[in-house]
Design an enzyme around this catalytic site. Structure first.
Site, short mmCIF file in Angstrom:
data_model
loop_
_atom_site.label_atom_id
_atom_site.label_comp_id
_atom_site.label_asym_id
_atom_site.label_seq_id
_atom_site.Cartn_x
_atom_site.Cartn_y
_atom_site.Cartn_z
CB CYS A 79 47.85 71.31 30.11
SG CYS A 79 49.26 71.17 31.22
CB CYS A 92 48.66 65.15 27.19
SG CYS A 92 47.82 64.92 28.77
CG PHE A 308 44.32 38.01 31.57
CD1 PHE A 308 45.70 37.93 31.64
CD2 PHE A 308 43.67 37.38 30.52
CE1 PHE A 308 46.43 37.23 30.68
CE2 PHE A 308 44.39 36.68 29.55
CZ PHE A 308 45.77 36.61 29.63
CG ASN A 313 37.14 46.41 37.40
OD1 ASN A 313 36.64 47.20 38.18
ND2 ASN A 313 37.14 46.61 36.09
CD GLU A 329 45.94 38.56 37.52
OE1 GLU A 329 47.13 38.82 37.32
OE2 GLU A 329 45.01 38.99 36.79
CG ASP A 385 40.47 43.46 31.51
OD1 ASP A 385 40.99 44.09 30.57
OD2 ASP A 385 40.30 43.95 32.64
CB CYS A 432 44.92 48.08 27.50
SG CYS A 432 46.07 46.77 27.95
#
Length: 476
Positions: A79, A92, A308, A313, A329, A385, A432
């Site tokens: 980039c 990034c 969660f 998903n 959730e 998750d 995450c």
């Protein structure tokens, strides 16, 4: 008195040997006296010169000034807006590092966190999940700013270490058709009457729809609405408008195709709204769901809890394999959306069988207790998750029950009904944040009676320092 002091640039920078890369994609070196130096732009095994920009008692920050021995993994950034220069985009941090090396760094970060924070070594290190390095970012929050002095509009991510919007003309991590839209978007906003009061555009791409949510601080004029419609017709965009909070988001014009993504391996289609949480990288998400369910190895007679669960998903794919599923959730809005998705998919064929009986519950999962855990009933397996904060309360509730059963001193008493309750035999934890995964894994392994049988990195965000991962826990 603070131990922080700002230093003037060093006139004759010394040479440093870079040992590793930290989570902020800074090269880590040590001075002869042992003081750690974090160097922007440097890569492991390089010999560099760096100019100090900040100093504390135990560490310093510095900027790369010259490379005397270059890493074999250094590559040309893809980039033109990436770099250390003034005005560089801050979206990034790792484009100068080969994508395969990026994945190796993230795998090492995961293993280091599990050991140093949780005192855990997984029995098996899973092969990292990888995907396209470019054009992967189907979700993004783009800042918008009309710069009066320049007489032009900027749309994109913030500049590196700055609150200013970067002058982005392309963005290779966005889908190519969205990257090509950046300059036309700038022209659109520049022509609008409300150009001074449009702070943000939120992007959400489905499999067949490109949705953009325009945040506007004042009501839009009829002329501006027509400009949006003309742009939508020319570029294939579905406009949504947001006047205040997320609950004010609405379609500019009703009708048209529905925003959705598919999980074809399970025959599932997931409709969503552009402000709902969905994974940024749909290519990786499909592989992630397949691997999670393969590792969980759900049988047709088993009950599974998806903690969660979000929009479903993982819940809906689980319902194609399990006997019964419970999705829990924290957001009532997401629970309602998950239930809608379940109902819309229940009428469709799924590998020759109907979806399992599935319920959804709204609950604050950061306030879980052993009594609440027991009240949810026995489940053979769990899928966890959580967001970046992790699932500490959930892991602690499980640990508290185990400690009480072992008769550990000062353990909390067993809640009512716990006599016949059994913990899940297997847990797949999708994370995450490797630090909170390691913390929760420590509870599961050292206090709740589990062993960590496998763990591996997931490169959901190529070219960034963001680390996603997955771990598997088996009941001892």
């Amino acid at each position: 008195m603070s131990d922080t002091k700002e230093l003037a640039p060093v006139q004759a920078p010394e040479w440093l040997e870079v040992e590793s890369l930290n989570l902020d994609a800074q090269g880590v070196a040590r001075r002869p006296d042992g003081k750690v130096v974090f160097i922007d732009g440097a890569l492991p095994f390089e010999r560099v010169s760096a100019r100090r920009t900040r100093s504390k008692n135990n560490w310093e920050q510095a900027e790369l000034t010259e490379i005397h021995r270059e890493s074999s993994q250094r590559v040309r950034p893809g980039c033109p807006h990436f770099g250390l220069h003034a005005g560089a985009c801050g979206g990034c941090k790792m484009q100068h590092l080969h994508p395969a090396a990026q994945v190796a760094v993230k795998q090492r970060v995961l293993e280091d966190n599990l050991w140093h924070l949780g005192k855990i070594k997984p029995e098996i290190v899973l092969r990292p999940i990888e995907g396209p390095a470019w054009g992967y970012r189907y979700r993004a929050r783009l800042s918008v700013r009309y710069v009066v002095k320049k007489g032009e509009v900027l749309i994109g991510f913030h500049e590196r270490k700055s609150r200013y919007v970067a002058d982005m003309r392309v963005c290779p991590v966005l889908p190519p058709h969205v990257s090509a839209m950046l300059m036309p978007l700038r022209a659109l906003i520049g022509d609008m009457d409300a150009r001074d009061t449009l702070p943000q555009i939120e992007l959400a791409c489905g499999d067949a729809v490109t949705a953009m949510v325009l945040r506007h601080l004042e009501p839009l004029s009829g002329a501006d609405l027509q400009r949006l419609r003309d742009f939508a017709a020319a570029h294939g965009v579905q406009w949504w408008l947001q006047s205040k909070g997320p609950d004010t988001v609405r379609l500019l014009d009703e009708g048209g195709p529905q925003l959705a993504y598919a999980l074809p391996e399970f025959g599932i289609t997931m409709p969503f709204k552009p402000t709902d949480f969905t994974q940024v990288n749909p290519h990786i998400n499909r592989v992630l769901v397949v691997r999670a369910l393969r590792l969980l190895d759900v049988q047709a007679n088993e009950r599974v809890i998806d903690w969660f669960c979000g929009l479903g998903n993982f819940t809906l794919p689980l319902a194609t394999q399990a006997g019964e599923v419970l999705g829990i959730e924290g957001s009532e809005v997401l629970v309602a959306r998950a239930l809608q998705n379940y109902e819309s998919n229940r009428a469709l064929p799924h590998m020759g069988r109907a979806l399992a009986a599935t319920k959804f519950v709204a609950r604050n999962l950061f306030e879980m207790t052993p009594a609440m855990l027991v009240a949810d009933g026995v489940a053979d397996k769990w899928l966890v998750d959580p967001p970046r904060e992790g699932a500490f309360a959930l892991a602690k509730a499980l640990a508290d029950i185990e400690q009480a059963r072992r008769g550990v001193q000062d353990a909390l008493p067993l809640p009512g009904g716990a006599e016949g309750w059994t913990p899940p035999r297997r847990i797949v934890y999708v994370s995450c944040n490797p630090a909170t995964l390691a913390r929760d894994a420590g509870l599961l392994v050292h206090l709740a009676g589990y062993r960590c049988t496998a763990a591996g990195a997931v490169n959901m965000f190529p070219h960034t320092a963001h680390v996603e991962s997955m771990a598997v826990f088996e009941r001892v």
